[in-house]
Design a protein around this motif. Structure first.
Motif, short mmCIF file in Angstrom:
data_model
loop_
_atom_site.label_atom_id
_atom_site.label_comp_id
_atom_site.label_asym_id
_atom_site.label_seq_id
_atom_site.Cartn_x
_atom_site.Cartn_y
_atom_site.Cartn_z
N SER A 117 -7.63 -0.46 -5.29
CA SER A 117 -6.36 -1.03 -4.86
C SER A 117 -5.24 -0.23 -5.52
O SER A 117 -5.46 0.50 -6.49
CB SER A 117 -6.26 -2.49 -5.28
OG SER A 117 -6.15 -2.59 -6.70
N ARG A 118 -4.04 -0.37 -5.01
CA ARG A 118 -2.90 0.34 -5.60
C ARG A 118 -2.72 -0.06 -7.06
O ARG A 118 -2.51 0.79 -7.92
CB ARG A 118 -1.63 0.06 -4.80
CG ARG A 118 -0.42 0.81 -5.34
CD ARG A 118 0.75 0.72 -4.38
NE ARG A 118 1.86 1.53 -4.83
CZ ARG A 118 1.97 2.83 -4.65
NH1 ARG A 118 1.05 3.49 -4.00
NH2 ARG A 118 3.01 3.50 -5.11
N ALA A 119 -2.83 -1.35 -7.35
CA ALA A 119 -2.66 -1.81 -8.74
C ALA A 119 -3.75 -1.24 -9.64
O ALA A 119 -3.46 -0.81 -10.77
CB ALA A 119 -2.68 -3.34 -8.79
N ASP A 120 -5.00 -1.21 -9.16
CA ASP A 120 -6.08 -0.64 -9.97
C ASP A 120 -5.91 0.86 -10.16
O ASP A 120 -6.21 1.39 -11.23
CB ASP A 120 -7.44 -0.95 -9.34
CG ASP A 120 -7.85 -2.41 -9.50
OD1 ASP A 120 -7.28 -3.09 -10.40
OD2 ASP A 120 -8.72 -2.87 -8.75
N ALA A 121 -5.44 1.55 -9.13
CA ALA A 121 -5.21 3.00 -9.24
C ALA A 121 -4.13 3.27 -10.28
O ALA A 121 -4.27 4.16 -11.12
CB ALA A 121 -4.80 3.57 -7.88
N GLY B 150 6.28 -10.36 0.46
CA GLY B 150 7.60 -9.77 0.64
C GLY B 150 8.03 -8.85 -0.47
O GLY B 150 9.13 -8.34 -0.45
N ARG B 151 7.18 -8.62 -1.45
CA ARG B 151 7.55 -7.73 -2.56
C ARG B 151 6.60 -6.55 -2.60
O ARG B 151 5.43 -6.67 -2.30
CB ARG B 151 7.46 -8.46 -3.90
CG ARG B 151 8.51 -9.52 -4.04
CD ARG B 151 8.69 -9.89 -5.46
NE ARG B 151 9.09 -8.71 -6.22
CZ ARG B 151 9.23 -8.70 -7.51
NH1 ARG B 151 9.01 -9.77 -8.21
NH2 ARG B 151 9.60 -7.61 -8.15
N PHE B 152 7.12 -5.43 -2.99
CA PHE B 152 6.27 -4.28 -3.23
C PHE B 152 6.93 -3.43 -4.31
O PHE B 152 8.12 -3.53 -4.55
CB PHE B 152 6.07 -3.46 -1.94
CG PHE B 152 7.31 -2.76 -1.45
CD1 PHE B 152 7.56 -1.46 -1.82
CD2 PHE B 152 8.21 -3.42 -0.63
CE1 PHE B 152 8.71 -0.83 -1.38
CE2 PHE B 152 9.36 -2.80 -0.20
CZ PHE B 152 9.60 -1.48 -0.58
N SER B 153 6.13 -2.61 -4.93
CA SER B 153 6.63 -1.73 -5.97
C SER B 153 6.93 -0.38 -5.34
O SER B 153 6.16 0.13 -4.55
CB SER B 153 5.57 -1.55 -7.08
OG SER B 153 6.01 -0.60 -7.99
N SER B 154 8.06 0.20 -5.70
CA SER B 154 8.40 1.52 -5.17
C SER B 154 7.76 2.61 -6.01
O SER B 154 7.91 3.78 -5.72
CB SER B 154 9.93 1.70 -5.17
OG SER B 154 10.40 1.61 -6.50
N ILE B 155 7.07 2.23 -7.06
CA ILE B 155 6.44 3.23 -7.93
C ILE B 155 4.98 3.35 -7.57
O ILE B 155 4.28 2.43 -7.39
CB ILE B 155 6.62 2.85 -9.39
CG1 ILE B 155 8.09 2.80 -9.74
CG2 ILE B 155 5.93 3.85 -10.30
CD1 ILE B 155 8.39 2.36 -11.13
N GLU C 181 1.39 -6.30 -12.78
CA GLU C 181 1.48 -5.44 -11.60
C GLU C 181 0.69 -6.03 -10.42
O GLU C 181 1.14 -5.98 -9.29
CB GLU C 181 0.98 -4.03 -11.92
CG GLU C 181 1.91 -3.25 -12.82
CD GLU C 181 3.28 -3.01 -12.21
OE1 GLU C 181 3.36 -2.41 -11.13
OE2 GLU C 181 4.27 -3.47 -12.80
N LYS C 182 -0.48 -6.59 -10.71
CA LYS C 182 -1.28 -7.19 -9.64
C LYS C 182 -0.58 -8.40 -9.05
O LYS C 182 -0.61 -8.62 -7.85
CB LYS C 182 -2.67 -7.55 -10.16
CG LYS C 182 -3.56 -6.35 -10.35
CD LYS C 182 -4.92 -6.73 -10.86
CE LYS C 182 -5.77 -5.48 -11.09
NZ LYS C 182 -7.10 -5.77 -11.59
N SER C 183 0.06 -9.19 -9.90
CA SER C 183 0.77 -10.37 -9.38
C SER C 183 1.99 -9.95 -8.56
O SER C 183 2.33 -10.58 -7.58
CB SER C 183 1.16 -11.32 -10.51
OG SER C 183 2.12 -10.75 -11.34
N LYS C 184 2.65 -8.86 -8.96
CA LYS C 184 3.77 -8.34 -8.17
C LYS C 184 3.28 -7.89 -6.80
O LYS C 184 3.92 -8.16 -5.79
CB LYS C 184 4.42 -7.14 -8.86
CG LYS C 184 5.41 -7.45 -9.92
CD LYS C 184 5.99 -6.14 -10.41
CE LYS C 184 6.94 -6.29 -11.55
NZ LYS C 184 7.46 -4.99 -12.00
N ALA C 185 2.15 -7.18 -6.79
CA ALA C 185 1.61 -6.67 -5.53
C ALA C 185 1.18 -7.80 -4.61
O ALA C 185 1.24 -7.68 -3.39
CB ALA C 185 0.43 -5.72 -5.81
N ALA C 186 0.72 -8.91 -5.18
CA ALA C 186 0.24 -10.03 -4.38
C ALA C 186 1.36 -10.92 -3.87
O ALA C 186 1.17 -11.69 -2.94
CB ALA C 186 -0.73 -10.87 -5.21
#
Length: 132
Positions: free
Chosen positions: A76-80, A127-132, A119-124
């Motif tokens: 996943s993006r968070a795990d990567a 309507g939110r996503f990380s631009s990084i 980070e995982k909670s942000k990704a979940a």
């Protein structure tokens, strides 16, 4: 607030009596949030004339191509992101483990776990996503 600031002001002084000194100074910084900033100011003052000294600084964020590669391998993006952050920290830990006070490595590991969970909670979050 997701803001952090690092100020690194390193200095190597080599007096006249410091002939044949061999010294390196480097500041490698990983910026994980758009609100974070780094001010790196490595410096040398050399009076001796038979020395080998280097200094430098790098500031970077996580490489999107590396994240994409790990995602293409099933992470996943968070795990990567977590894996790349651990890899960044690994070199520092390997080079300094004999100098680090007892318990510091465990605190670093706990901070990385806390960061991963955040980070995982942000990704979940919808309507939110990380631009990084």
């Amino acid at each position: 607030s997701d803001a952090a600031r690092l100020v690194f002001k390193g200095r190597i002084d080599v007096p006249q009596l410091g002939q044949r000194t061999n010294a390196d100074q480097i500041c490698r910084s990983l910026v994980l949030d758009d609100g974070a900033s780094v001010d790196a100011m490595p410096s040398l003052e050399i009076v001796a004339d038979d020395v080998k000294c280097t200094h430098g600084a790098t500031v970077a964020d996580l490489d999107e191509e590396r994240i994409f590669y790990l995602e293409s391998r099933g992470l996943s993006r968070a795990d990567a992101r977590a894996l790349l952050i651990k890899a960044f920290c690994f070199e520092l830990v390997q080079k300094t483990q004999d100098m680090v006070p007892a318990g510091s490595l465990a605190r670093l590991e706990q901070k990385l776990r806390t960061f991963e969970e955040r980070e995982k909670s942000k990704a979940a979050a919808p309507g939110r996503f990380s631009s990084i």
